[in-house]
Design a protein around this motif. Structure first.
Motif, short mmCIF file in Angstrom:
data_model
loop_
_atom_site.label_atom_id
_atom_site.label_comp_id
_atom_site.label_asym_id
_atom_site.label_seq_id
_atom_site.Cartn_x
_atom_site.Cartn_y
_atom_site.Cartn_z
N ALA A 41 -4.50 28.73 -24.31
CA ALA A 41 -3.65 27.98 -23.37
C ALA A 41 -2.51 27.30 -24.12
N TYR A 42 -2.83 26.69 -25.26
CA TYR A 42 -1.79 26.06 -26.08
C TYR A 42 -0.82 27.11 -26.61
N PHE A 43 -1.37 28.24 -27.05
CA PHE A 43 -0.53 29.32 -27.57
C PHE A 43 0.45 29.82 -26.52
N ASN A 44 -0.06 30.09 -25.32
CA ASN A 44 0.80 30.60 -24.24
C ASN A 44 1.82 29.55 -23.79
N ARG A 45 1.39 28.30 -23.72
CA ARG A 45 2.33 27.25 -23.31
C ARG A 45 3.43 27.10 -24.35
N ALA A 46 3.06 27.23 -25.62
CA ALA A 46 4.06 27.14 -26.69
C ALA A 46 5.13 28.20 -26.54
N ALA A 47 4.72 29.41 -26.19
CA ALA A 47 5.69 30.50 -26.03
C ALA A 47 6.68 30.20 -24.92
N VAL A 48 6.19 29.63 -23.82
CA VAL A 48 7.07 29.30 -22.69
C VAL A 48 7.97 28.12 -23.07
N LEU A 49 7.41 27.14 -23.74
CA LEU A 49 8.20 25.98 -24.18
C LEU A 49 9.33 26.42 -25.11
N ALA A 50 9.03 27.36 -26.00
CA ALA A 50 10.05 27.85 -26.94
C ALA A 50 11.18 28.54 -26.18
N LYS A 51 10.83 29.36 -25.20
CA LYS A 51 11.86 30.03 -24.39
C LYS A 51 12.66 29.03 -23.58
N GLY A 100 13.54 26.22 -24.69
CA GLY A 100 14.35 25.44 -25.62
C GLY A 100 13.69 24.19 -26.15
N ASP A 101 12.43 23.95 -25.78
CA ASP A 101 11.72 22.75 -26.23
C ASP A 101 10.93 23.09 -27.50
N ARG A 102 11.65 23.20 -28.61
CA ARG A 102 11.04 23.70 -29.84
C ARG A 102 10.06 22.71 -30.45
N VAL A 103 10.32 21.42 -30.33
CA VAL A 103 9.43 20.42 -30.92
C VAL A 103 8.04 20.50 -30.27
N LYS A 104 8.02 20.56 -28.95
CA LYS A 104 6.74 20.67 -28.25
C LYS A 104 6.08 22.02 -28.51
#
Length: 298
Positions: free
Chosen positions: A114-124, A126-130
């Motif tokens: 869940a964290y991995f998938n959320r990270a991918a969406v956050l990166a797309k 533009g929220d790179r820190v999160k």
């Protein structure tokens, strides 16, 4: 046989739908899920299964509607939440996807995926820190999650932290020595830090793993040029162009190598082809840049 003996057995239709979906018969699975839902409109799992079938058939909006219904009928439905989040992300609804992953994490805070998938969406988004924070949590929960190291490395790279990027790519490679994307990414990072020989070694490894990857030949050509190994650079660009005949940047760079070697006719030919391709690809900035280079070598 069960359906023939008991044509209103909803579980039989559902189970047959599962089998058909596993066998790649998406249309057949859809028909079975439709029947199960018609016989039992409150059948949450059938909506979930039909949502999967629709998603695989490219009907993302329809799949989200079915996942919505599955979750409405059965609130504790992590698979439906996961699939709905992925469908929302693929349809461009990143906020909705993040919201779904937030729900999953709140219910199951030890779910690395869940964290991995959320990270991918956050990166797309533009929220790179999160995104980096989520990848770190995913890695803490599952230190063997190779893709998390590679993806976090990519974020570190674009934010300018080359050392952290190289460290993450290296860890991904340690865990999975045949992971071509991490060798390619690390090679690009080494190029950025001007460690050209290390970059070449990584690109050579990618060539072994993925001999038809045009991008790696292009990047190897860039590095060979920096090492003044012009003939090898031309050979790398030759291969990139053979594998991807519309690779405008490869024509551009090969033309510049020819220009460096005073091979003006070859340089002119390559740059003209690059200009033609950039024009066809509706890239006016690149087209103008190539035209300026042509003027300089005339």
């Amino acid at each position: 046989r069960v359906i023939k003996l008991s044509p209103k057995n909803v579980d039989a239709y559902y189970n047959r739908g599962l089998i058909k979906l596993d066998l790649g018969d998406k249309q057949g699975a859809l028909a079975d899920y439709n029947t199960a839902i018609r016989l039992k409109p409150s059948y949450a799992n059938a909506y979930y299964g039909r949502g999967k079938a629709k998603e695989l058939m490219g009907n993302v909006r329809g799949s989200i509607a079915d996942y919505d219904q599955a979750i409405k009928l059965k609130t504790d439905n992590p698979n439906a939440n996961f699939n709905r989040a992925a469908a929302k992300a693929s349809s461009g609804d990143r906020s909705g996807a993040i919201g779904d992953y937030n729900q999953i994490v709140s219910r199951k805070p030890d779910d690395a995926n869940a964290y991995f998938n959320r990270a991918a969406v956050l990166a797309k988004n533009g929220d790179r820190v999160k995104a980096i924070s989520d990848y770190a949590t995913a890695i803490k929960l599952n230190p063997q999650l190779v893709e998390a190291y590679n993806n976090r490395g990519a974020i570190y790279f674009v934010t300018g932290d080359r050392a952290a990027a190289i460290a993450d790519y290296s860890e991904a490679i340690r865990l999975k020595p045949d992971l071509a994307i991490s060798y390619l990414n690390r090679g690009i990072a080494y190029y950025a830090t001007r460690e050209y020989q290390k970059a070449i070694l990584d690109y050579d490894r990618v060539v072994t793993l993925q001999p038809n990857n045009a991008e790696v030949y292009f990047n190897r050509g860039l590095t060979q040029y920096q090492l003044r190994d012009y003939q090898q650079a031309i050979a790398s660009y030759d291969t990139a162009i053979r594998l991807q005949p519309d690779y405008a940047l490869a024509y551009t760079n090969r033309g510049l190598v020819h220009a460096q070697l005073q091979a003006t006719p070859a340089a002119t030919k390559d740059l003209n082809m690059a200009a033609k391709l950039f024009q066809a690809q509706k890239n006016p900035a690149a087209y103008e840049s190539v035209m300026r280079k042509l003027e300089k070598i005339k």
